[in-house]
Enzyme design. Structure first.
Site, mmCIF file in Angstrom:
data_model
loop_
_atom_site.group_PDB
_atom_site.id
_atom_site.type_symbol
_atom_site.label_atom_id
_atom_site.label_comp_id
_atom_site.label_asym_id
_atom_site.label_seq_id
_atom_site.Cartn_x
_atom_site.Cartn_y
_atom_site.Cartn_z
ATOM 1 C CB CYS A 175 -0.750 -0.204 1.411
ATOM 2 S SG CYS A 175 -2.151 1.473 1.451
ATOM 3 C CG HIS B 225 -7.226 2.608 0.978
ATOM 4 N ND1 HIS B 225 -6.539 2.869 2.296
ATOM 5 C CD2 HIS B 225 -6.499 2.075 0.061
ATOM 6 C CE1 HIS B 225 -5.596 2.443 1.781
ATOM 7 N NE2 HIS B 225 -5.236 2.037 0.622
ATOM 8 C CD GLU C 282 -6.438 1.280 -4.108
ATOM 9 O OE1 GLU C 282 -6.730 2.391 -3.607
ATOM 10 O OE2 GLU C 282 -5.330 0.707 -4.305
HETATM 11 ZN ZN ZN Z 1 -3.821 0.988 0.029
#
Ligand code: ZN
Length: 196
Positions: free
Chosen positions: A105, A151, A148
């Protein structure tokens, strides 16, 4: 413009993102900046919280994965040029037997760990023109989307590790928050001591 990427430990990475609408200010510029920031850091995905915005927006470009020689020609072709903007996304379904992939990440440099996820994902999202899509993805594309998507839900891949693994990397994560790390792209560290 290359934006600083927010490092592990910043509270924005723990926030659940909010939906945006067509009138979101300077969205085109934001998207340009996010792609430039992601490419500069050699990433395959970048979510808005990683540049400090708790909104439901992430971008993906899996092209760097496409020269992996372990993949079939067909898989390489699918990854090459797969570039998307996902706005207000909702994962509708995840299917199949979980498989491990060594994830990293941009907010957690130099930490890579195997993460288990289901191989097939159905996702509803708006593209950069606010057109609605419902699509099914699998393989590495699904993997990047799931990472993603986490996130914008305030979840990091390190949250998905065993408690033993979490203990083992705790010190390294603390160092990342403090900026005690060599990284070749722009970052913002939550616990960095201000230089006087
Ligand atoms: Zn990430």
């Amino acid at each position: 413009m290359i934006l600083p990427i927010v490092a592990y430990g910043d509270p924005v990475l723990k926030k659940v993102g909010v939906d945006i609408d067509k009138d979101y200010p300077n969205l085109d510029t934001l998207l340009d900046n996010m792609f430039e920031t992601m490419y500069n850091a050699s990433g395959v995905g970048l979510a808005a919280p990683q540049i400090g915005l708790a909104i439901r927006l992430f971008i993906v470009d899996t092209t760097p994965f496409s020269d992996d020689e372990d993949l079939t020609d067909e898989e390489q072709k699918a990854l090459n040029g797969f570039k998307r903007v996902f706005i207000n996304a909702t994962i509708l379904k995840e299917e199949g037997d979980e498989w491990a992939f060594n994830e990293g990440c941009l907010s957690i440099p130099d930490v890579r760990e195997d993460v288990f996820r289901k191989p097939k994902v159905t996702i509803e999202y708006l593209d950069e023109n606010f057109e609605l899509h419902t699509e099914v993805f699998d393989g590495l594309i699904a993997r990047v989307i799931q990472h993603e998507y986490d996130h914008i839900e305030g979840v990091l891949f390190t949250d998905k590790l065993s408690s033993l693994k979490k203990r083992l990397i705790k010190g390294r994560l603390g160092n990342i928050s403090k900026g005690k790390i060599d990284v070749d792209y722009r970052m913002r560290f939550p616990d960095q001591k201000k230089k006087r």
